[in-house]
Enzyme design. Structure first.
Site: not given
Ligand code: NAD
Length: 339
Positions: A154-155, A174, A205-206, A232-234, A258, A263, A295
């Protein structure tokens, strides 16, 4: 439903209270983050509502289960802080907010890129001191650069769309490519090619057992010299010690974070009166080409409204025995059990 809301900040209370006029749950707010020591506060409640840095590990879950907690409502998308296998074995249902504002997070990743590239943080301080020199502020055109996107869910897919709007070549990796990205001209590649060719690499990615330290010493070594790395993920997607090594050598030209792997003890709190005990984080702060936010990528009005609505609606679905679409699925639980 009687819900104990942990780690509740003023903004959580405001948006949850506003949304709750439609749901009428009994919400009790606690400042503290939920962990094993804090768990006794959940006595008398049916559900706990938590955020990214609450520690819902095995011992915390066992305490919650003893207290009769049947539901954990995450006010976020990620669920790496919950031991899903143990939760399932204790019959505790975990629900989350899978999507609240992909645009907000993607836009923050872009803000980090632009801030680092054009050195906005340095310019802001200089101008306030009547220093209008340009030395040290030189940036580059993003147009025609290659952007590597790891994770196009999604992001990541929104981020791809924005970057293609800048006229960039967008490469993505991905395991499950997203069809929508093809319409933005995104080209999928294997991870190694992406790392070698990209001028900017952004992680979307997560965090899972498979992606822990995805960006390690070896992968950092094969990136382009002067690369810009954005996370900005984890935090734990990046091996921070390795990243410091490559910042010192000059291999990494820019780092925008982020999130940070340790953290939990820092972010979302004012610790400005305290001694910073984390030497690795302290070292990161010394680099002139590192921009860190605490964050806040998710932190937009749209996101807070959506988080509140979805969290309370998840609780209502479970209370009424309806199927809750946002239950963390059995697939994820099986992955967690394999850990
Ligand atoms: P999502 O589940 O829609 O998308 C994650 C994508 O990562 C999927 O398409 C999945 O196939 C892919 N993926 C899984 N394993 C992978 C790998 N080894 N290599 C490459 N791609 C891989 O999730 P999203 O809503 O897009 O969110 C992504 C991440 O952003 C979340 O997991 C969360 O950790 C982080 N996030 C951070 C904040 C923030 O405030 N900083 C806010 C929301 C989400």
């Amino acid at each position: 439903m009687k819900v104990a809301v942990f780690g509740a900040k003023s903004y959580d209370r405001k948006y949850l209270d506003q949304a709750n006029s439609e749901f009428n749950h009994e919400l009790t707010y606690f400042d503290a983050h939920l962990n094993t020591a804090i768990a006794p506060l959940a006595k008398g409640f049916k559900a706990v509502c938590v955020f990214v840095n609450d520690e819902i590990d095995e011992s915390c879950l066992r305490k919650l289960s003893d207290l009769g907690i049947a539901i954990i409502a995450l006010r976020c998308a990620g669920f790496n802080n919950v031991d899903l296998g143990i939760a399932a074995s204790l019959n505790i249902t975990v629900v989350r907010v899978p999507e609240y504002s992909p645009h907000g997070v993607a836009e923050h990743a872009v803000a980090l890129i632009l801030g680092l590239n054009r050195k906005i943080y340095r310019a802001y301080n200089r101008v306030r001191e009547n220093n209008f020199l340009l030395e040290g502020l030189l940036g580059f055109n993003l147009n025609a650069k290659t952007i590597g996107v790891i994770g196009t869910g999604k992001i990541g897919s929104v981020f791809c769309k924005i970057m293609s709007g800048f006229g960039c070549t967008v490469l993505a990796y991905d395991p499950y490519p997203n069809e929508r990205c093809a319409t933005y001209g995104v080209k999928y590649a294997d991870l190694e090619s992406l790392l070698k060719q990209s001028d900017v690499i952004s992680l979307h990615c997560p965090l899972t057992p498979e992606t822990y330290h995805l960006i390690d010493d070896k992968r950092l070594a094969c990136m382009k010299p002067n690369v810009m790395l954005i996370n900005t993920s984890r935090g734990a997607l990046i091996d921070t010690v390795a990243v410091i090594k490559h910042l010192k050598s000059g291999k990494i030209g820019y780092l925008g974070l982020d999130v940070y792997e340790e953290e939990g003890d820092l972010f979302f709190e004012d610790v400005s009166d305290k001694i910073l005990e984390d030497d690795i984080f302290a070292r990161l702060l010394t680099f002139p080409n590192v921009l860190i936010t605490g964050h806040q990528a998710f932190f937009t009005i749209t996101a807070l409204e959506n988080i509140a609505m979805t969290t309370l609606s998840n609780l209502t679905d479970l209370e009424q025995g309806k199927h809750c679409l946002n239950k963390v699925s059995d697939q994820f639980i099986q992955t967690a059990r394999k850990k």
